[in-house]
Scaffold this active site. Structure first.
Site, short mmCIF file in Angstrom:
data_model
loop_
_atom_site.label_atom_id
_atom_site.label_comp_id
_atom_site.label_asym_id
_atom_site.label_seq_id
_atom_site.Cartn_x
_atom_site.Cartn_y
_atom_site.Cartn_z
N ARG A 227 0.85 23.83 -12.59
CA ARG A 227 0.27 24.13 -13.89
C ARG A 227 -1.01 24.92 -13.68
O ARG A 227 -1.74 24.70 -12.71
CB ARG A 227 -0.03 22.84 -14.69
CG ARG A 227 1.19 22.22 -15.34
CD ARG A 227 1.67 23.07 -16.48
NE ARG A 227 2.81 22.50 -17.18
CZ ARG A 227 4.08 22.81 -16.93
NH1 ARG A 227 4.37 23.65 -15.96
NH2 ARG A 227 5.06 22.28 -17.64
N GLU A 256 -1.85 31.06 -21.30
CA GLU A 256 -0.69 31.94 -21.23
C GLU A 256 -0.31 32.41 -22.63
O GLU A 256 -0.35 31.62 -23.58
CB GLU A 256 0.48 31.20 -20.59
CG GLU A 256 0.19 30.78 -19.15
CD GLU A 256 1.36 30.06 -18.49
OE1 GLU A 256 2.45 29.96 -19.12
OE2 GLU A 256 1.20 29.60 -17.35
N HIS A 275 4.88 33.21 -15.38
CA HIS A 275 5.50 31.89 -15.54
C HIS A 275 7.03 32.00 -15.57
O HIS A 275 7.69 31.54 -16.50
CB HIS A 275 5.00 31.21 -16.82
CG HIS A 275 5.12 29.71 -16.75
ND1 HIS A 275 4.28 28.87 -17.43
CD2 HIS A 275 5.98 28.91 -16.09
CE1 HIS A 275 4.63 27.60 -17.21
NE2 HIS A 275 5.67 27.60 -16.39
#
Length: 325
Positions: A227, A256, A275
């Site tokens: 994370r 993000e 991601h």
């Protein structure tokens, strides 16, 4: 027994809704976006969080009225989901463990090989039509420390070992094959590759800071597929820019999508990816099938898999099954 009501928090982007045809006649399926979630929660027996990037559940859950007995998120992490009221409730939370581990491990292996052989440099030289011979690093025989002993960390360790890497795995407690947190400092000083695959909890938030980057060898490289909040990004920028470490790769970020003005884009030796390490062709179908399989267990009163320990924010290594209605 009345047909249960299944509420789906739809993805806000381009991802299609999950395929739930197998549940026809066995569930009343309702769909909502983030704005309508609070109003629909009281009517739901089950909540499927298809939009796992949203904070809508955490924001809507503390409201009044009944709450679903079971919440499933189509993600491995649950940090965007949990709030004190949900943690304190009897609601069962499950995640998508088993879908992302191998793809992420493959991605990590790809990053290790790319950095060892300087593939980013090769592509940059090719764009400039420049011929510059270099020597790459041997991957076999190098050392890796994987932070996080869950399914993701174990998958990464298995894949790297297949490349001949000597791997040490650390977790929240020591057990066979896993080092405890008291060994992290020593292992960081010896690693050529440091891979962060830990869950986000209050004890792991910001765990990679200037102090820990300072422990690493100048030749070491850091990869984060856990994370974004596990890393103090400004400290990482300094560590790579000042050559405290040789390079890094980030697939997850504090915020993000990454802001176009973020300094992370321009750091030499830092690979930025959006991601995507666990996202492979067909993943949405697999996520939908996994949920339907779990729903069938829940509806039959059988033990559920992937039950999250809400106080620890992840599925324990030996999670105890939880039954349905």
């Amino acid at each position: 027994m009345a047909v249960p009501t299944l509420l789906v928090l739809d993805a806000a982007g381009q991802d299609p809704a999950p395929r739930l045809g197998r549940l026809t006649g066995r569930a009343t399926v309702l769909h909502t976006g983030a704005a309508g979630l609070a109003a629909r929660l009281p009517a739901a027996d089950v909540l499927l969080v298809w939009d796992f990037t949203s904070d809508a559940v955490r924001e809507a859950w503390p409201g009044t009225g009944p709450r679903p007995r079971w919440v499933h998120t189509a993600s491995a992490g649950v940090d965007r989901l949990l709030c004190p009221e949900l943690v304190a409730s009897d609601t069962v939370v499950t995640n998508a463990r088993g879908i992302f581990e191998e793809p992420v491990a493959e991605y990590v292996a790809g990053l290790v090989l790319a950095m060892a052989k300087d593939l980013p440099g090769t592509l940059e030289l090719q764009r400039g039509r420049r011929w510059r011979h270099r020597e790459g690093l041997r991957v076999a025989g190098s050392r890796a420390t994987v932070i996080g002993a869950g399914p993701l960390g174990r998958a990464v360790a298995t894949t790297l070992r297949a490349l001949g890497v000597t791997v040490a795995v650390t977790g929240s407690r020591a057990r066979p094959g896993v080092h405890g947190p008291e060994h992290v400092q020593r292992l960081l000083t010896r690693a050529d590759w440091v891979i962060c695959a830990a869950p986000l909890t209050e004890s792991t938030r910001g765990m990679f800071d200037a102090r820990r980057f300072g422990l690493m060898q100048p030749s070491a490289r850091f990869i984060n597929v856990g994370r974004g909040e596990l890393v103090v990004e400004s400290d990482l920028v300094a560590a790579v820019s000042k050559r405290w470490i040789a390079g890094a790769a980030l697939d997850v970020f504090d915020r993000e999508p990454l802001d176009p003005d973020s300094p992370l884009w321009d750091v030499p030796g830092l690979i930025v990816s959006p991601h995507m390490s666990g996202d492979t062709v067909g993943r949405l179908d697999r996520l939908g099938e996994q949920f339907v399989d779990l729903y069938e267990l829940w509806a039959a009163g059988k033990p559920l898999r992937n039950v999250v320990d809400k106080k620890r924010d992840y599925v324990p290594p030996l999670d105890r099954p939880t039954t349905g209605p």
